[in-house]
Structures are given as C-alpha cells and as structure tokens.
Write a protein that holds these residues in place. Sequence first.
Motif, PDB file in Angstrom:
ATOM      1  N   LYS A   9       6.651  46.203  74.124  1.00 21.75           N
ATOM      2  CA  LYS A   9       6.540  46.189  75.577  1.00 21.75           C
ATOM      3  C   LYS A   9       5.685  44.987  75.985  1.00 21.75           C
ATOM      4  O   LYS A   9       4.547  44.863  75.553  1.00 21.75           O
ATOM      5  CB  LYS A   9       5.899  47.481  76.075  1.00 21.75           C
ATOM      6  N   GLN A  44      16.114  42.779  78.440  1.00 24.37           N
ATOM      7  CA  GLN A  44      15.975  44.094  79.071  1.00 24.37           C
ATOM      8  C   GLN A  44      15.087  44.005  80.298  1.00 24.37           C
ATOM      9  O   GLN A  44      15.373  44.601  81.334  1.00 24.37           O
ATOM     10  CB  GLN A  44      15.380  45.105  78.091  1.00 24.37           C
ATOM     11  N   HIS A  45      13.994  43.253  80.178  1.00 21.33           N
ATOM     12  CA  HIS A  45      13.072  43.137  81.304  1.00 21.33           C
ATOM     13  C   HIS A  45      13.702  42.330  82.444  1.00 21.33           C
ATOM     14  O   HIS A  45      13.431  42.598  83.611  1.00 21.33           O
ATOM     15  CB  HIS A  45      11.758  42.503  80.851  1.00 21.33           C
ATOM     16  N   LYS A  47      16.774  42.461  83.271  1.00 21.96           N
ATOM     17  CA  LYS A  47      17.679  43.392  83.955  1.00 21.96           C
ATOM     18  C   LYS A  47      16.923  44.386  84.824  1.00 21.96           C
ATOM     19  O   LYS A  47      17.419  44.815  85.853  1.00 21.96           O
ATOM     20  CB  LYS A  47      18.522  44.151  82.926  1.00 21.96           C
ATOM     21  N   ARG A  48      15.708  44.762  84.398  1.00 23.59           N
ATOM     22  CA  ARG A  48      14.936  45.780  85.112  1.00 23.59           C
ATOM     23  C   ARG A  48      14.138  45.233  86.291  1.00 23.59           C
ATOM     24  O   ARG A  48      13.867  45.962  87.232  1.00 23.59           O
ATOM     25  CB  ARG A  48      13.960  46.460  84.151  1.00 23.59           C
ATOM     26  N   SER A  49      13.714  43.983  86.202  1.00 21.79           N
ATOM     27  CA  SER A  49      12.807  43.445  87.213  1.00 21.79           C
ATOM     28  C   SER A  49      13.417  42.240  87.925  1.00 21.79           C
ATOM     29  O   SER A  49      13.442  41.142  87.373  1.00 21.79           O
ATOM     30  CB  SER A  49      11.486  43.043  86.553  1.00 21.79           C
ATOM     31  N   LYS A  53      13.135  38.241  86.926  1.00 17.39           N
ATOM     32  CA  LYS A  53      14.378  37.505  86.700  1.00 17.39           C
ATOM     33  C   LYS A  53      14.416  36.247  87.563  1.00 17.39           C
ATOM     34  O   LYS A  53      14.772  35.165  87.084  1.00 17.39           O
ATOM     35  CB  LYS A  53      15.591  38.382  87.004  1.00 17.39           C
TER      36      LYS A  53
END
Length: 78
Positions: A9, A44-45, A47-49, A53
């Motif tokens: 993480k 992944q991060h 896509k989430r934030s 991005k």
Amino acid sequence: MAQKNPKSKPDENDLNKAISLASHGLETDFIENYMGLQNGLLEQHLKRSPKFKLAFTTAETDIILKIENALFKKASGY
C-alpha cells in the motif's frame, strides 16, 4: 534497488515520489520496481483515485511546458 518484501500500500510520500518520477518520463512498471512497490499497485491506485491519476498523467506535460516557457523567456531576453 527493489526491496525484498515490496510494499502493498503506497503512502502519501510514495505517491508524491511516483508523480515526481513520472515527470521524468518513467513508466509505472519502472517506478514500482524502483520504489519497491508491488507490481500493479500504481495502476490500481490510478484507477481508484482520479486526483492521483490526473497528477500522474500530467506530470510529464507540466515539466515540458515549464522548460518551453523558460527557453522562450531566455530567447526573448528576460
């Protein structure tokens, strides 16, 4: 350079460092390896934030614009 046990993480410092490395034109795979993060973690991060991005994808463009502006000022005699 990579750690034996990659981080699972990213913290705020990791994200800022990733953006800084992206401004030098490095890809996510190299950044993850260099920083000792798990493979695919930055993707992944991203896509989430949406905020991360945007900062990550525009980092290289921002540096190019700053360089062009500095060269223009130098050529103009500032």
